[in-house]
Design a protein around this motif. Structure first.
Motif, short mmCIF file in Angstrom:
data_model
loop_
_atom_site.label_atom_id
_atom_site.label_comp_id
_atom_site.label_asym_id
_atom_site.label_seq_id
_atom_site.Cartn_x
_atom_site.Cartn_y
_atom_site.Cartn_z
N SER A 154 0.81 -1.22 0.00
CA SER A 154 0.00 0.00 0.00
C SER A 154 0.85 1.27 0.00
O SER A 154 0.31 2.36 -0.11
CB SER A 154 -0.91 0.00 1.23
OG SER A 154 -0.13 0.05 2.40
N TYR A 155 2.17 1.12 0.10
CA TYR A 155 3.04 2.27 0.15
C TYR A 155 3.80 2.49 -1.16
O TYR A 155 4.86 3.07 -1.16
CB TYR A 155 4.06 2.13 1.29
CG TYR A 155 3.42 2.17 2.63
CD1 TYR A 155 2.93 3.36 3.14
CD2 TYR A 155 3.30 1.02 3.39
CE1 TYR A 155 2.33 3.40 4.37
CE2 TYR A 155 2.71 1.06 4.63
CZ TYR A 155 2.22 2.25 5.12
OH TYR A 155 1.63 2.30 6.34
N ARG A 156 3.27 2.01 -2.24
CA ARG A 156 3.97 2.15 -3.51
C ARG A 156 3.94 3.60 -3.98
O ARG A 156 2.93 4.28 -3.88
CB ARG A 156 3.32 1.30 -4.58
CG ARG A 156 3.74 -0.12 -4.52
CD ARG A 156 3.38 -0.83 -5.77
NE ARG A 156 3.63 -2.23 -5.57
CZ ARG A 156 3.02 -3.19 -6.22
NH1 ARG A 156 2.11 -2.90 -7.12
NH2 ARG A 156 3.31 -4.44 -5.98
#
Length: 151
Positions: A5-7
């Motif tokens: 989710s931190y891309r």
């Protein structure tokens, strides 16, 4: 922790959201206006800014003939161009460029504020300069932006 989710999202030519923006140059300082226009052309005010992609907006500058320069800069500042031949240095002032056309002055100033690579030529083609209050881009439904509100 879910690391997917931190891309970091990088914009490309298909995902870039380009808008049409109108900027009124009447009574504005040349350098301050052009630095904000350069940031709009690059897309630095957008959350999905990507340095190597043209993700900036198309900027229309109206009333370019009513721009201000402080002090003696209309005649005192000199731009230098070299033709490539011996004795080929040419000097010109902002007044010379303004008399030739406001487009020449704005392109000279904004080009110096963009990165020095192939992308800057493509970004500079997204800027349109007009001397009066009318422009020919009404079909694109541009929105008027007050640059004094932008940082």
């Amino acid at each position: 922790m879910n690391t997917l989710s931190y891309r970091t999202i990088s914009a490309n030519a298909q995902t870039a959201t380009k808008e049409w923006i109108v900027v009124d140059a009447e009574g504005q300082q040349l350098g301050r206006l052009c630095s904000k226009v350069a940031k709009l052309l690059r897309g630095k005010y957008k959350p999905n800014f990507t340095p190597h992609v043209d993700c900036g907006d198309n900027v229309i500058i109206i009333n370019a003939d009513k721009i201000r320069l402080s002090g003696n800069k209309w005649e005192g500042r000199e731009y230098i161009r070299f033709t490539g031949y011996p004795g080929g240095q040419r000097f010109y002032t902002p007044r010379d460029l303004q008399q030739k056309g406001s487009t020449y002055l704005f392109r000279k100033v904004v080009k110096g504020m963009l990165p020095k690579n192939k992308l800057s030529d493509r970004l500079l083609n997204n800027m349109y300069v007009y001397d009066g209050p009318e422009h020919k881009h009404e079909a694109q439904k541009p929105r008027l932006v007050d640059l004094n509100e932008i940082m």
